[in-house]
Design a protein around this motif. Sequence first.
Motif, PDB file in Angstrom:
ATOM      1  N   LEU A  48       5.098   1.109 -11.416  1.00 57.85           N
ATOM      2  CA  LEU A  48       5.154   1.381  -9.976  1.00 57.85           C
ATOM      3  C   LEU A  48       6.545   1.794  -9.498  1.00 57.85           C
ATOM      4  N   TYR A  61       0.833  -1.195   0.000  1.00 58.12           N
ATOM      5  CA  TYR A  61       0.000   0.000   0.000  1.00 58.12           C
ATOM      6  C   TYR A  61       0.874   1.255   0.000  1.00 58.12           C
ATOM      7  N   ARG A  62       0.354   2.304  -0.618  1.00 58.51           N
ATOM      8  CA  ARG A  62       1.044   3.589  -0.668  1.00 58.51           C
ATOM      9  C   ARG A  62       0.074   4.699  -0.286  1.00 58.51           C
ATOM     10  N   GLU A  78      -1.322  -0.824  -4.146  1.00 62.39           N
ATOM     11  CA  GLU A  78      -0.534  -0.453  -5.319  1.00 62.39           C
ATOM     12  C   GLU A  78      -1.211  -0.876  -6.616  1.00 62.39           C
ATOM     13  N   SER A  88       0.831   6.369  -7.019  1.00 65.45           N
ATOM     14  CA  SER A  88       0.245   5.788  -5.815  1.00 65.45           C
ATOM     15  C   SER A  88      -0.375   4.434  -6.092  1.00 65.45           C
ATOM     16  N   SER A  89      -0.950   4.275  -7.292  1.00 61.47           N
ATOM     17  CA  SER A  89      -1.615   3.021  -7.621  1.00 61.47           C
ATOM     18  C   SER A  89      -1.754   2.902  -9.131  1.00 61.47           C
ATOM     19  N   VAL A 116       3.554  -6.453  -7.463  1.00 65.14           N
ATOM     20  CA  VAL A 116       3.951  -5.623  -6.321  1.00 65.14           C
ATOM     21  C   VAL A 116       5.163  -6.210  -5.593  1.00 65.14           C
TER      22      VAL A 116
END
Length: 324
Positions: free
Chosen positions: A273, A3-4, A15, A279-280, A298
Amino acid sequence: MKYRRLGNSGLKVSEIALGSWLTYGKSVEDQTAEDCIHKAYELGINFFDTANAYESGEAEKVLGQALQGYERSSYVVATKVFFPMGAGPNDRGLSRKHIIEQCDASLKRLNMDYIDLYQCHRFDEEVPVEETLLALDDLVKQGKILYAGVSEWTAAQIEKASGLSKEWRLHPLVSNQPIYNMIERYIEDEVIPVSERNGLGQIVFSPLAQGVLTGKYKPNQDIPSNSRAANDATNMIINSYFDERVLSTVEKLNTLAENNDMKLSQLALAWTLRKPNVSSAIIGASRPSQIEENVKAVDITLTDNLVKEIESILEAINDFHPVR
């Protein structure tokens, strides 16, 4: 799943996000769409993106129905406003009237009390940006939306809106949703630097170039009959990538991915990424298995040498611009 933070906000999003453009409420059966949403949630995806304009609200209904069984605080829903939702002169754009009315309509279709992220689907040249920002700020104060963002805004538009938000002490814009992938990289020059300065994170769509960056389309070969490109309901964007240089480049990228024990889709998502300001990345899916494959990206960290190899291959299409 990892997660970001969404821009400089405190909101954490997966992500990989699941989108519903060109699929849910349209080319994918509702039950299959729900199966995809459930699989995404099971795999740790907490970020789901849709829009009021996707099939005139049908995509919002499918998403809302599928998420009803989960704790509301456990997922993040993003939707949008701008495109026509009726034949009237005020049934489109970013006027205060349209924003407020469409927020209420989206809440009803989603069957939710609030929208986590409400995005301006495009910039509206006919409405003062001040009017748009004040309407969004009022929605935040009312609790109908938690955060506001934009989609496909230019660097100058983001800069102006962010400056006004700071000057007037409004709730800030936290995100921009642009197209971004190995083939279309325009945001790297100005949009990302301006967004970083102003606290916006990128939520990128089409990170797999509508399936081109999966390797399924080959140069000098017919389009697979069961593919998105062969479906008149979903091929409006993808056909713009069918250039022999692009497909030859993708073939080389596919070989590179295979030599590094990964799928091309995973390589492409990991490449997207690699940018901290992203961010996603929003994926689309017509089968749960596609989500299972894509989320593995990820866990991939691209080495500097691998990034250099990728960039070397991409040099062949640096001057390629898809026709829109």
